[in-house]
Design a protein around this motif. Structure first.
Motif, PDB file in Angstrom:
ATOM      1  N   THR A 169      38.208  42.777  40.341  1.00 31.77           N
ATOM      2  CA  THR A 169      39.236  42.093  39.550  1.00 31.77           C
ATOM      3  C   THR A 169      40.629  42.479  40.018  1.00 31.77           C
ATOM      4  O   THR A 169      41.509  41.627  40.189  1.00 31.77           O
ATOM      5  N   ALA A 170      40.837  43.759  40.252  1.00 32.70           N
ATOM      6  CA  ALA A 170      42.139  44.219  40.730  1.00 32.70           C
ATOM      7  C   ALA A 170      42.437  43.670  42.123  1.00 32.70           C
ATOM      8  O   ALA A 170      43.575  43.291  42.421  1.00 32.70           O
ATOM      9  N   ALA A 171      41.415  43.617  42.973  1.00 30.58           N
ATOM     10  CA  ALA A 171      41.616  43.100  44.330  1.00 30.58           C
ATOM     11  C   ALA A 171      42.016  41.630  44.299  1.00 30.58           C
ATOM     12  O   ALA A 171      42.905  41.194  45.050  1.00 30.58           O
ATOM     13  N   PHE A 172      41.395  40.843  43.417  1.00 35.89           N
ATOM     14  CA  PHE A 172      41.724  39.429  43.347  1.00 35.89           C
ATOM     15  C   PHE A 172      43.093  39.211  42.717  1.00 35.89           C
ATOM     16  O   PHE A 172      43.782  38.232  43.029  1.00 35.89           O
ATOM     17  N   GLY A 173      43.496  40.110  41.844  1.00 33.98           N
ATOM     18  CA  GLY A 173      44.867  40.043  41.336  1.00 33.98           C
ATOM     19  C   GLY A 173      45.877  40.223  42.463  1.00 33.98           C
ATOM     20  O   GLY A 173      46.885  39.522  42.542  1.00 33.98           O
ATOM     21  N   GLY A 223      34.608  33.422  38.211  1.00 28.44           N
ATOM     22  CA  GLY A 223      35.859  32.755  37.890  1.00 28.44           C
ATOM     23  C   GLY A 223      36.913  32.926  38.960  1.00 28.44           C
ATOM     24  O   GLY A 223      37.717  32.022  39.211  1.00 28.44           O
ATOM     25  N   GLU A 224      36.931  34.098  39.617  1.00 30.92           N
ATOM     26  CA  GLU A 224      37.934  34.328  40.646  1.00 30.92           C
ATOM     27  C   GLU A 224      37.776  33.337  41.799  1.00 30.92           C
ATOM     28  O   GLU A 224      38.771  32.870  42.369  1.00 30.92           O
ATOM     29  N   GLU A 225      36.541  33.013  42.133  1.00 36.64           N
ATOM     30  CA  GLU A 225      36.315  32.055  43.217  1.00 36.64           C
ATOM     31  C   GLU A 225      36.893  30.696  42.874  1.00 36.64           C
ATOM     32  O   GLU A 225      37.613  30.085  43.678  1.00 36.64           O
ATOM     33  N   ALA A 259      41.029  26.770  43.706  1.00 43.99           N
ATOM     34  CA  ALA A 259      41.985  25.844  43.098  1.00 43.99           C
ATOM     35  C   ALA A 259      43.390  26.088  43.653  1.00 43.99           C
ATOM     36  O   ALA A 259      44.147  25.136  43.888  1.00 43.99           O
ATOM     37  N   LEU A 260      43.726  27.351  43.875  1.00 44.89           N
ATOM     38  CA  LEU A 260      45.024  27.659  44.474  1.00 44.89           C
ATOM     39  C   LEU A 260      45.109  27.119  45.904  1.00 44.89           C
ATOM     40  O   LEU A 260      46.175  26.679  46.352  1.00 44.89           O
ATOM     41  N   GLU A 271      40.454  30.996  52.043  1.00 41.62           N
ATOM     42  CA  GLU A 271      39.058  30.794  52.423  1.00 41.62           C
ATOM     43  C   GLU A 271      38.203  31.756  51.623  1.00 41.62           C
ATOM     44  O   GLU A 271      38.597  32.904  51.395  1.00 41.62           O
ATOM     45  N   TRP A 272      37.006  31.289  51.209  1.00 44.60           N
ATOM     46  CA  TRP A 272      36.099  32.120  50.410  1.00 44.60           C
ATOM     47  C   TRP A 272      34.701  32.023  51.009  1.00 44.60           C
ATOM     48  O   TRP A 272      34.161  30.941  51.160  1.00 44.60           O
ATOM     49  N   HIS A 273      34.134  33.163  51.368  1.00 42.65           N
ATOM     50  CA  HIS A 273      32.817  33.197  52.016  1.00 42.65           C
ATOM     51  C   HIS A 273      31.898  34.164  51.279  1.00 42.65           C
ATOM     52  O   HIS A 273      32.302  35.283  50.957  1.00 42.65           O
TER      53      HIS A 273
END
Length: 205
Positions: A37-41, A67-69, A74-75, A89-91
């Protein structure tokens, strides 16, 4: 770093600006909740600065809709539509890295898949493909011996340019933490699961 002031000023010949703009290798480890969570923030902050963001998840199942994905993708759509922020990009290892061609019914060796992911990340680092990387739950293939820790540390320490790398997961190897600029250990004090409550929407996903 109380009140945003550094406690020591190293005699490294760098100006304050040069020192401030050095790339960061961060590790979020420990048994507590909040590492990813902190990393995605931080990734959202990077997106807001216009940095190209690459997220690589090493353990989470492709079936999990985190949810982070959805937020980060969306961003990316906002970036493509308006030019705001940066590309994302998300893998996920669980669905086969997107750069590999595998048949749907092929039996995948998880260790080899993790090594494939690391090789691609190392390639991207060498060509400075992203400005900000999240290697989510990357400590586990290191702990399990799937990927050589010394090779990872050498690649990260010698990465070119100004590429930030955030690594998450429990039991981070000591060599990785020694090489990092920022290490945070999440310590559990209390958790809803202690009283039998399972994960819920808006909290875990």
């Amino acid at each position: 770093m109380p009140q945003g002031k550094v406690e020591t000023v190293p005699q490294d010949g760098l100006t304050t600006r040069q020192r401030r703009n050095q790339p960061v290798l961060a590790v979020h480890t420990g048994p507590g909740k909040g590492k990813s969570t902190a990393a995605f923030g931080m990734a959202m902050r990077a997106w807001n600065q216009g940095f190209p963001v690459g997220v690589f998840q090493f353990v989470k199942s492709a079936k999990w809709k985190v949810g982070e994905e959805q937020t980060m993708l969306a961003l990316n759509e906002v970036h493509e539509r308006t030019g705001a922020g940066g590309p994302v990009e998300w893998h996920k290892m669980g669905q086969g890295w997107s750069w590999l061609r595998r048949s749907d019914d092929a039996e995948q060796d998880h260790a080899e898949a993790a090594r494939d992911g690391w090789r691609e990340i190392a390639r991207r680092l060498s060509v400075e493909q992203h400005r900000f990387y999240v290697l989510d739950e990357f400590t586990y293939p290191l702990k399990w011996g799937w990927i050589d820790v010394d090779e990872v540390v050498e690649t990260l320490v010698n990465r070119p340019g100004n590429q930030h790398v955030i690594i998450t997961g429990r039991d981070a190897p000591q060599a990785l933490m020694d090489a990092a600029d920022l290490v945070t250990e999440m310590t559990k004090v209390k958790h809803p699961m202690d009283s039998g409550r399972k994960g819920q929407r808006g909290i875990e996903w």
